[in-house]
Write a protein that holds these residues in place. Structure first.
Motif, PDB file in Angstrom:
ATOM      1  N   CYS A 308       8.922  16.287   5.597  1.00  0.00           N
ATOM      2  CA  CYS A 308       7.891  16.100   4.573  1.00  0.00           C
ATOM      3  C   CYS A 308       8.263  16.894   3.320  1.00  0.00           C
ATOM      4  CB  CYS A 308       6.528  16.560   5.082  1.00  0.00           C
ATOM      5  SG  CYS A 308       5.211  16.338   3.852  1.00  0.00           S
ATOM      6  N   PRO A 309       8.404  16.230   2.182  1.00  0.00           N
ATOM      7  CA  PRO A 309       8.892  16.924   0.984  1.00  0.00           C
ATOM      8  C   PRO A 309       7.859  17.814   0.319  1.00  0.00           C
ATOM      9  CG  PRO A 309       8.394  14.649   0.460  1.00  0.00           C
ATOM     10  CD  PRO A 309       8.204  14.788   1.941  1.00  0.00           C
ATOM     11  N   VAL A 310       6.593  17.647   0.675  1.00  0.00           N
ATOM     12  CA  VAL A 310       5.543  18.354  -0.054  1.00  0.00           C
ATOM     13  C   VAL A 310       4.689  19.238   0.843  1.00  0.00           C
ATOM     14  CG1 VAL A 310       5.447  16.616  -1.854  1.00  0.00           C
ATOM     15  CG2 VAL A 310       4.001  16.356   0.165  1.00  0.00           C
ATOM     16  N   GLY A 311       5.029  19.354   2.108  1.00  0.00           N
ATOM     17  CA  GLY A 311       4.256  20.204   3.003  1.00  0.00           C
ATOM     18  C   GLY A 311       2.919  19.622   3.406  1.00  0.00           C
ATOM     19  N   ALA A 312       2.792  18.295   3.327  1.00  0.00           N
ATOM     20  CA  ALA A 312       1.530  17.668   3.742  1.00  0.00           C
ATOM     21  C   ALA A 312       1.388  17.637   5.252  1.00  0.00           C
ATOM     22  CB  ALA A 312       1.445  16.256   3.178  1.00  0.00           C
ATOM     23  N   ALA A 313       2.520  17.575   5.961  1.00  0.00           N
ATOM     24  CA  ALA A 313       2.503  17.541   7.430  1.00  0.00           C
ATOM     25  C   ALA A 313       2.772  18.937   7.976  1.00  0.00           C
ATOM     26  CB  ALA A 313       3.552  16.569   7.952  1.00  0.00           C
ATOM     27  N   LYS A 314       1.923  19.373   8.880  1.00  0.00           N
ATOM     28  CA  LYS A 314       2.103  20.655   9.559  1.00  0.00           C
ATOM     29  C   LYS A 314       1.713  20.477  11.024  1.00  0.00           C
ATOM     30  CE  LYS A 314       1.010  23.578   5.548  1.00  0.00           C
ATOM     31  NZ  LYS A 314       0.093  24.611   5.035  1.00  0.00           N
ATOM     32  N   LEU A 315       2.191  21.370  11.836  1.00  0.00           N
ATOM     33  CA  LEU A 315       1.841  21.304  13.251  1.00  0.00           C
ATOM     34  C   LEU A 315       0.504  21.998  13.502  1.00  0.00           C
ATOM     35  CD1 LEU A 315       5.228  21.918  15.097  1.00  0.00           C
ATOM     36  CD2 LEU A 315       4.008  19.774  14.745  1.00  0.00           C
ATOM     37  N   GLY A 316      -0.263  21.401  14.407  1.00  0.00           N
ATOM     38  CA  GLY A 316      -1.535  21.973  14.826  1.00  0.00           C
ATOM     39  C   GLY A 316      -1.699  21.772  16.317  1.00  0.00           C
ATOM     40  N   GLN A 317      -2.923  21.723  16.780  1.00  0.00           N
ATOM     41  CA  GLN A 317      -3.167  21.594  18.212  1.00  0.00           C
ATOM     42  C   GLN A 317      -4.145  20.469  18.505  1.00  0.00           C
ATOM     43  OE1 GLN A 317      -4.966  25.678  18.512  1.00  0.00           O
ATOM     44  NE2 GLN A 317      -6.563  24.638  19.674  1.00  0.00           N
ATOM     45  N   LYS A 318      -3.984  19.887  19.697  1.00  0.00           N
ATOM     46  CA  LYS A 318      -4.914  18.855  20.155  1.00  0.00           C
ATOM     47  C   LYS A 318      -6.119  19.462  20.863  1.00  0.00           C
ATOM     48  CE  LYS A 318      -1.416  15.261  20.999  1.00  0.00           C
ATOM     49  NZ  LYS A 318      -0.772  14.428  22.019  1.00  0.00           N
ATOM     50  N   LEU A 319      -5.903  20.567  21.531  1.00  0.00           N
ATOM     51  CA  LEU A 319      -6.949  21.137  22.378  1.00  0.00           C
ATOM     52  C   LEU A 319      -8.078  21.716  21.542  1.00  0.00           C
ATOM     53  CD1 LEU A 319      -4.694  22.957  24.999  1.00  0.00           C
ATOM     54  CD2 LEU A 319      -5.644  20.654  25.107  1.00  0.00           C
ATOM     55  N   ALA A 352       6.067  24.556   0.729  1.00  0.00           N
ATOM     56  CA  ALA A 352       6.262  23.225   1.302  1.00  0.00           C
ATOM     57  C   ALA A 352       6.970  23.298   2.637  1.00  0.00           C
ATOM     58  CB  ALA A 352       7.062  22.349   0.339  1.00  0.00           C
ATOM     59  N   LYS A 353       7.575  24.446   2.933  1.00  0.00           N
ATOM     60  CA  LYS A 353       8.308  24.600   4.182  1.00  0.00           C
ATOM     61  C   LYS A 353       7.532  25.419   5.217  1.00  0.00           C
ATOM     62  CE  LYS A 353      12.008  22.319   3.051  1.00  0.00           C
ATOM     63  NZ  LYS A 353      12.364  21.073   3.746  1.00  0.00           N
ATOM     64  N   VAL A 354       6.207  25.486   5.053  1.00  0.00           N
ATOM     65  CA  VAL A 354       5.379  26.135   6.068  1.00  0.00           C
ATOM     66  C   VAL A 354       5.184  25.135   7.206  1.00  0.00           C
ATOM     67  CG1 VAL A 354       3.131  27.130   6.588  1.00  0.00           C
ATOM     68  CG2 VAL A 354       4.244  27.624   4.395  1.00  0.00           C
ATOM     69  N   ASN A 355       5.640  25.482   8.390  1.00  0.00           N
ATOM     70  CA  ASN A 355       5.711  24.515   9.481  1.00  0.00           C
ATOM     71  C   ASN A 355       4.404  24.308  10.227  1.00  0.00           C
ATOM     72  OD1 ASN A 355       8.402  26.205   9.309  1.00  0.00           O
ATOM     73  ND2 ASN A 355       8.996  24.169   9.974  1.00  0.00           N
ATOM     74  N   CYS A 356       3.510  25.279  10.137  1.00  0.00           N
ATOM     75  CA  CYS A 356       2.433  25.317  11.114  1.00  0.00           C
ATOM     76  C   CYS A 356       1.144  25.818  10.473  1.00  0.00           C
ATOM     77  CB  CYS A 356       2.885  26.259  12.237  1.00  0.00           C
ATOM     78  SG  CYS A 356       1.793  26.352  13.630  1.00  0.00           S
ATOM     79  N   HIS A 357       0.026  25.284  10.923  1.00  0.00           N
ATOM     80  CA  HIS A 357      -1.269  25.809  10.502  1.00  0.00           C
ATOM     81  C   HIS A 357      -1.496  27.186  11.123  1.00  0.00           C
ATOM     82  CE1 HIS A 357      -3.080  22.530   8.214  1.00  0.00           C
ATOM     83  NE2 HIS A 357      -2.472  21.689   9.038  1.00  0.00           N
ATOM     84  N   GLU A 358      -2.301  27.993  10.454  1.00  0.00           N
ATOM     85  CA  GLU A 358      -2.538  29.369  10.913  1.00  0.00           C
ATOM     86  C   GLU A 358      -3.142  29.407  12.307  1.00  0.00           C
ATOM     87  OE1 GLU A 358      -4.869  31.402   8.036  1.00  0.00           O
ATOM     88  OE2 GLU A 358      -3.299  31.404   6.496  1.00  0.00           O
ATOM     89  N   THR A 359      -3.874  28.376  12.678  1.00  0.00           N
ATOM     90  CA  THR A 359      -4.507  28.345  13.996  1.00  0.00           C
ATOM     91  C   THR A 359      -3.515  28.057  15.118  1.00  0.00           C
ATOM     92  OG1 THR A 359      -5.127  26.075  13.450  1.00  0.00           O
ATOM     93  CG2 THR A 359      -6.822  27.769  13.228  1.00  0.00           C
ATOM     94  N   GLY A 360      -2.289  27.658  14.758  1.00  0.00           N
ATOM     95  CA  GLY A 360      -1.238  27.568  15.761  1.00  0.00           C
ATOM     96  C   GLY A 360      -0.991  26.188  16.324  1.00  0.00           C
ATOM     97  N   THR A 361       0.049  26.134  17.146  1.00  0.00           N
ATOM     98  CA  THR A 361       0.452  24.887  17.790  1.00  0.00           C
ATOM     99  C   THR A 361       0.977  25.194  19.184  1.00  0.00           C
ATOM    100  OG1 THR A 361       1.718  22.851  17.461  1.00  0.00           O
ATOM    101  CG2 THR A 361       2.837  24.917  16.908  1.00  0.00           C
ATOM    102  N   ALA A 362       1.644  24.220  19.797  1.00  0.00           N
ATOM    103  CA  ALA A 362       2.084  24.329  21.185  1.00  0.00           C
ATOM    104  C   ALA A 362       2.925  25.589  21.411  1.00  0.00           C
ATOM    105  CB  ALA A 362       2.882  23.095  21.569  1.00  0.00           C
TER     106      ALA A 362
END
Length: 893
Positions: A308-319, A352-362
């Motif tokens: 994603c060139p603009v950092g619109a997509a980040k990892l989060g959680q389903k739970l 734009a290179k922040v991979n993950c939301h602060e609340t976390g992912t897997a």
């Protein structure tokens, strides 16, 4: 130098900067500063006969100027080469006509496309940067979707909208390619601009800009570095740029009937993308589409986040959390609020290179040093897509078969499933997938290419063929570099081959994955020791432009007690090296004592049993629960008959007897490692051999003057891995001290990125870099409400044979049935999240998703409007008025 009024008039005629258009320019205004340096009076005066974007034939120019024909021809050629004037044949009579373009898109970038001009006048690169930024500072919040004929416009990857019935012709690249019959490729001016200004981000100014129609002639004929190409060349370029993660954009200043270029833009360097991201106003360049994630299909592999060139997509959680589902933030847009510098994002290249939301992912992806897409390859394996799973793994780890045998499984230690019963057997699934590496017909050989589909001339040297060195070689080769790996031993593999016994890592597993590297074109020179057979300076003389020093920690530590020089005392590292070379069953005899409590000590003790020892006693300072060795290693050692003595440290070795004292504390009051002993508790054991596994030392390269730490490890920048010697980078155990293969692999990948940037001067080693920073979801604040599979963790079988009588690995892999069963246990706790307010609808994410989990929808149809530059105010002013009304209403609320 006297002020030049003609330059002032010309610059103000062309500029879009309203504040300076109606008053005399200052000498340090970018328009005056640039044009006064590159144009002589004759060239400037010719340009003054033009109005912006109003074409004239040669005859008209001749008439207006009153100059001699030869003079007009000469000066016209000069200003066309510079980039101030362009030409085309877009009229009914199809005769050549000349046009003075606006600065952007137009003459500012044409100047930068002229490499000779850039070398002589670097000021044009600053000018290009400023003309794509300064005029837009106040305008961008008022721009409606579609850009209103201001500059460039994102056009989606065509296959991402092929099935969309609402898609219109101007949104498809094929529409524009079929409209023209001439094409030319030329270098990217934005990349060149950033490189010259020292702000490159590793995206090289390759021939990735596609001029169409008459513009193809212009970039070829006027020293813009262009060359004609075929339709097939264009398609190949577009597909390659999609693989590289570049955004397709078209020019948007001529209305719906015309473009003059298709650009393949790199985030962090593209001025068109930058304007919308810097000012947080995506209307400037966004397409009509926005990406949306189907959470039920998403497996949080992170490929969409990476591209994603603009950092619109980040990892989060389903739970869900205990308070309910997480509401992910969306960036504010200027639709209803006053907009200014306080809403801008000057650090957009990094954020734009922040991979993950602060609340976390897997947790599995977070805990792995290489951040493997665990959910992704498990999902693929569950449906039999084994080769796809292997490809996905090798994007992150070139040695999955090796790691499947020896990984310390940090992913499993943090697995959310462990809250319910037992963690997922992640490593066993990966090991099953990676078995394809052992079969020559099934191996995955990755595509190796640079931005132009070829290879760079820059030679890369890797010193040390261990996991760090070979990982760097792998990723450098994928980027398109000639790579040579120098190894002092007879065979590559480093400590994988010479430090890990075959019963944990079979040699054919190492060989199979090294064969992949050879098939990629990586050269190995074994039996060559740097500092002795060849020097660092010798490598430079051979043309190597960057060097990766990954020599590991191959020396074994000794203790400061008497008896260290006895011939029956040796370090565990030296012992394992000999064992791995010979695998002899009569290397030892009698009673063997091993000192140490880590994984290497377990390997030493278990190897001793297989090398002829009658008995093996292992002594370590730690208590049984504090031993650094992994529990399964300890369990296997005990099962094989090794006797553990925890809480004891050696005092002396004499006459084939080792005396030990009771350790009562490992650390002092400051927390530093400083064992203390009860000197009254002493014990002695007979020993025919003593094998010391109490740590490893760095054996430095002879003649290399480089900054090191007191323990001998090499000092380097924590992000770039660049050492005190500019062209030398480092990683692995020589940098960190002894760790695990997966840590070394992760560092090799990072070093490859740094070396790539380093050899292309003008590129920052850090700007716009993906730091791979992930946050683990809070396992104490989740509710597992989904109907999860209740199967128990699968246990792999074992091969027939008595472990202590063979050096072969008797562990089996899962059966396909076990893989299916185990994969279903995955809770799938991670997902991707797309912020629609940041998304620009480029469609790159859809090209990377292997699970059909992310798609483009035509959310903003007006985003495909294309407006002539001359008509932009007709569109901007009504939109700005409506916006102002919304702002006032919002303020009252």
């Amino acid at each position: 130098m006297a002020y030049r009024d003609n330059i002032d008039r010309l610059a103000r005629r062309i500029t879009d900067r309203i504040p300076v258009k109606f008053k005399k320019l200052k000498e340090d205004d970018p328009e005056y500063k640039c044009l006064s340096e590159i144009l002589n009076d004759e060239q400037c005066n010719l340009c003054l006969f033009f109005e912006v974007r109003k074409p004239m034939s040669f005859e008209e120019i001749l008439k207006r100027t009153g100059w001699e024909e030869e003079r007009v021809e000469r000066v016209l050629k000069e200003v066309c080469d510079i980039g101030m004037i362009e030409y085309n044949w877009e009229n009914e009579d199809h005769h050549k006509q000349y046009v003075m373009p606006q600065f952007v898109p137009g003459s500012a970038e044409f100047m930068v496309m002229n490499n000779d001009l850039v070398k002589e006048h670097p000021v044009v690169t600053d000018f290009f940067e400023q003309m794509t930024r300064l005029p837009l500072e106040k305008v961008t919040p008022m721009v409606p979707p579609g850009g209103a004929g201001i500059g460039m416009h994102v056009i989606p990857v065509e296959k991402s909208i092929e099935a969309n019935q609402e898609a219109v012709s101007v949104e498809k690249i094929s529409h524009w390619l079929n409209k023209y019959d001439k094409y030319a490729l030329s270098p990217c001016s934005c990349r060149r601009q950033q490189r010259v200004r020292g702000e490159g981000t590793g995206d090289i100014e390759a021939d990735v800009c596609i001029a169409v129609g008459d513009m193809a002639d212009y970039v070829v004929e006027t020293n813009k570095g262009g060359h004609y190409c075929t339709y097939e060349d264009v398609i190949e370029t577009l597909e390659r740029c999609e693989r590289k993660g570049y955004v397709h954009q078209i020019t948007n200043i001529d209305g719906e009937d015309k473009i003059f270029a298709i650009c393949n833009c790199a985030a962090g360097v593209c001025n068109a993308l930058r304007t919308s991201q810097l000012f947080n106003t995506p209307n400037m360049s966004a397409s009509a589409y926005r990406a949306h994630v189907d959470v039920s299909k998403c497996v949080a592999c992170g490929k969409c986040v990476e591209v994603c060139p603009v950092g619109a997509a980040k990892l989060g959680q389903k739970l869900c959390t205990k308070k309910g589902p997480i509401e992910y933030p969306q960036v504010e847009l200027p639709d209803m609020i006053k907009w200014g510098p306080d809403h801008w994002n000057p650090d957009f290249r990094d954020t734009a290179k922040v991979n993950c939301h602060e609340t976390g992912t897997a947790p599995c992806k977070t805990a792995c040093p290489a951040h493997l897409p665990v959910q992704g390859y498990i999902k693929m394996a569950s449906v039999g897509r084994y080769m796809d799973a292997l490809k996905l793994i090798k994007d992150f780890n070139p040695f999955p078969a090796v790691c499947g045998s020896i990984c310390n499984r940090r992913c499993e230690q943090e697995c959310t499933r462990g809250l319910l019963d037992a963690p997922l057997a992640i490593d066993e699934i990966k090991k099953f997938i990676a078995e394809r590496e052992l079969n020559e017909e099934e191996r995955y050989i990755p595509l190796c290419e640079n931005e132009e589909g070829g290879f760079y001339p820059h030679k890369m040297a890797i010193i040390g063929a261990g996991p760090a060195g070979m990982s760097a070689a792998y990723y450098l080769r994928i980027k398109g570099y000639p790579v040579t790996v120098f190894e002092k031993e007879e065979k590559p593999g480093g400590m994988l081959r010479y430090g890990i016994p075959s019963f944990r890592l079979e040699k054919d597993v190492i060989d199979a994955e090294i064969e992949v590297l050879k098939a990629m074109g990586i050269e190995f020179r074994c039996g060559v020791e740097i500092g002795k057979d060849i020097t660092i300076d010798g490598l430079r003389e051979e043309g190597y432009e960057a060097i990766y020093l990954a020599i590991g920690a191959q020396g074994g530590k000794k203790l400061n007690i008497s008896g260290m020089n006895e011939e029956y005392v040796m370090t565990g590292v030296d012992f394992l090296r000999e064992v791995n070379k010979e695998e002899s069953k009569d290397m030892l005899s009698g009673h063997v004592v091993v000192i140490g409590g880590g994984n290497v000590a377990m390997d030493v003790a278990r190897s001793a049993l297989r090398s002829g020892a009658v008995s093996v006693d292992l002594f370590c300072l730690e208590s049984e629960k504090d031993m650094p060795a992994s529990p399964d290693e300890v369990e296997e050692a005990i099962h094989e008959g090794i006797t553990m003595h925890c809480g004891w440290g050696p005092q002396e070795i004499k006459d084939h007897t080792i005396t030990l004292k009771k350790c009562i504390s490992l650390r002092d009051e400051t927390g530093a490692f400083n064992p203390s002993y009860d000197e009254t508790q002493i014990d002695s054991y007979p020993c025919d051999y003593v094998l010391l596994s109490v740590g490893q030392d760095i054996i430095p390269v002879e003649g290399l003057d480089i900054n090191t730490n007191p323990n001998g490890t090499i000092q380097a920048d924590a992000i770039t891995l660049q050492t005190s010697v500019e062209d030398i980078f480092t990683g692995g155990d020589v940098y960190t001290g002894p760790r695990f293969a997966i840590d070394a692999i992760a560092q090799g990948k990072e070093a490859a990125e740094s070396m790539h940037r380093y050899v292309h001067k003008g590129h920052s080693l850090t700007l716009g870099r993906d730091l791979h920073q992930f946050t683990q979801l809070d396992k104490d604040d989740i509710l597992i409400t989904l109907d999860f599979d209740h199967s128990k963790r699968q246990i792999p079988g074992t091969k027939q044979g008595l472990a202590t009588e063979t050096f072969k690995d008797l562990r089996s892999t899962f059966t396909p049935e076990q893989v299916q069963t185990e994969a279903k246990r995955c809770l799938g706790c991670g997902t991707s999240v797309v912020d629609p307010n940041k998304c620009i609808g480029c469609g790159l994410c859809t090209t990377k998703c292997e699970f059909d989990a992310i798609k483009l929808t035509r959310d903003i149809p007006e985003g495909s409007n294309m407006v002539r530059s001359e008509d932009k105010l007709k569109v901007i002013l009504p939109y700005a008025a409506k916006r102002q009304i919304k702002i006032l209403r919002n303020k009252k609320k």
